[in-house]
Design a protein around this motif. Structure first.
Motif, short mmCIF file in Angstrom:
data_model
loop_
_atom_site.label_atom_id
_atom_site.label_comp_id
_atom_site.label_asym_id
_atom_site.label_seq_id
_atom_site.Cartn_x
_atom_site.Cartn_y
_atom_site.Cartn_z
N ASN A 1 0.82 -1.22 0.00
CA ASN A 1 0.00 0.00 0.00
C ASN A 1 0.86 1.27 0.00
OD1 ASN A 1 0.95 0.15 2.57
ND2 ASN A 1 -1.03 0.19 3.59
N THR A 2 2.08 1.14 -0.46
CA THR A 2 3.00 2.28 -0.43
C THR A 2 3.56 2.55 -1.82
OG1 THR A 2 3.60 1.79 1.85
CG2 THR A 2 5.14 3.14 0.59
N PRO B 1 1.42 -0.10 -5.61
CA PRO B 1 0.31 -0.99 -5.97
C PRO B 1 -0.65 -0.40 -7.00
CG PRO B 1 -0.01 -0.07 -3.79
CD PRO B 1 1.37 0.32 -4.21
N ASP B 2 -0.66 0.92 -7.16
CA ASP B 2 -1.56 1.55 -8.13
C ASP B 2 -0.96 1.61 -9.54
OD1 ASP B 2 -3.84 2.53 -6.40
OD2 ASP B 2 -2.13 3.43 -5.37
N LEU C 1 -2.78 10.27 -5.57
CA LEU C 1 -2.68 9.05 -4.76
C LEU C 1 -3.22 9.26 -3.36
CD1 LEU C 1 0.86 7.98 -5.92
CD2 LEU C 1 -1.18 6.56 -6.11
N LEU C 2 -3.03 10.46 -2.82
CA LEU C 2 -3.44 10.75 -1.45
C LEU C 2 -4.83 11.40 -1.39
CD1 LEU C 2 -0.03 12.11 -0.12
CD2 LEU C 2 -1.08 9.91 0.41
N LYS D 1 -2.67 1.60 -13.11
CA LYS D 1 -3.28 0.39 -13.65
C LYS D 1 -4.69 0.68 -14.13
CE LYS D 1 -1.04 -2.93 -10.55
NZ LYS D 1 -1.29 -3.71 -9.33
N LYS D 2 -5.44 1.43 -13.31
CA LYS D 2 -6.80 1.81 -13.68
C LYS D 2 -7.04 3.25 -13.26
CE LYS D 2 -8.40 -0.38 -9.47
NZ LYS D 2 -8.81 -1.61 -8.90
N ALA D 3 -8.01 3.88 -13.89
CA ALA D 3 -8.28 5.29 -13.61
C ALA D 3 -8.60 5.46 -12.14
CB ALA D 3 -9.43 5.78 -14.46
N LYS D 4 -8.01 6.46 -11.54
CA LYS D 4 -8.21 6.71 -10.11
C LYS D 4 -8.96 8.01 -9.95
CE LYS D 4 -5.54 7.04 -5.82
NZ LYS D 4 -6.48 6.36 -4.96
#
Ligand code: ZN
Ligand code: ZN
Length: 142
Positions: A56-57, A97-98, A121-122, A139-142
């Motif tokens: 998760n980092t 991980p993202d 990310l935050l 990897k996928k839209a956030k």
């Protein structure tokens, strides 16, 4: 501090190789590159092994500026407001991980885009930033 305090955001600024470059010490400059690379490797290993950080980092490794190419002004000794490729081009390693794995992005981005990506990310808003998130990393839209 990383192992005990578990901060949510950390910025580490390494002294080398910049300091030895400015000192015009080629051997120390090379050692500074190797040492700093090893420090980044230690941080990466900590992230992979510590239960708090694992999976998760995000880790960004980048440089805050480039350096003159050989033959430009005083070469590795300095950097600055300069049009040479060494001064204009920095690298970014992005892990987490993202993010996609084994992706090489050759498009042009700017340092402000790393800040925008970090904010994304935050889930932070940066309404006055001109940076754009480096969405191709995800990897996928956030
Ligand atoms: Zn410098
Ligand atoms: Zn330059």
């Amino acid at each position: 501090m990383l192992k005990t305090d578990h901060p949510n955001l950390v910025l580490i600024n390494f002294k080398e190789p910049d300091a030895s470059g400015h000192a015009n010490n080629w051997n120390a400059y090379l050692k500074g590159i190797k040492d700093t690379d090893a420090y980044a490797w230690e941080i990466w290993k900590l992230i992979k092994s510590d239960p708090f950080y694992k999976d998760n980092t995000t880790l960004f490794v980048t440089n805050d500026h480039g350096r003159h190419l050989d033959g430009v002004k005083d070469g590795f000794v300095n950097h600055g407001n300069c049009a040479c490729e060494g001064c204009q081009h920095i690298n970014l390693y992005a892990y987490g991980p993202d993010f996609k794995k084994n992706l090489i992005v050759k498009d042009t981005y700017y340092q402000k885009d790393v800040a925008a990506t970090t904010a994304k990310l935050l889930d932070l808003q940066m309404p006055h930033s001109e940076g754009k998130s480096i969405d191709v990393l995800f990897k996928k839209a956030k």
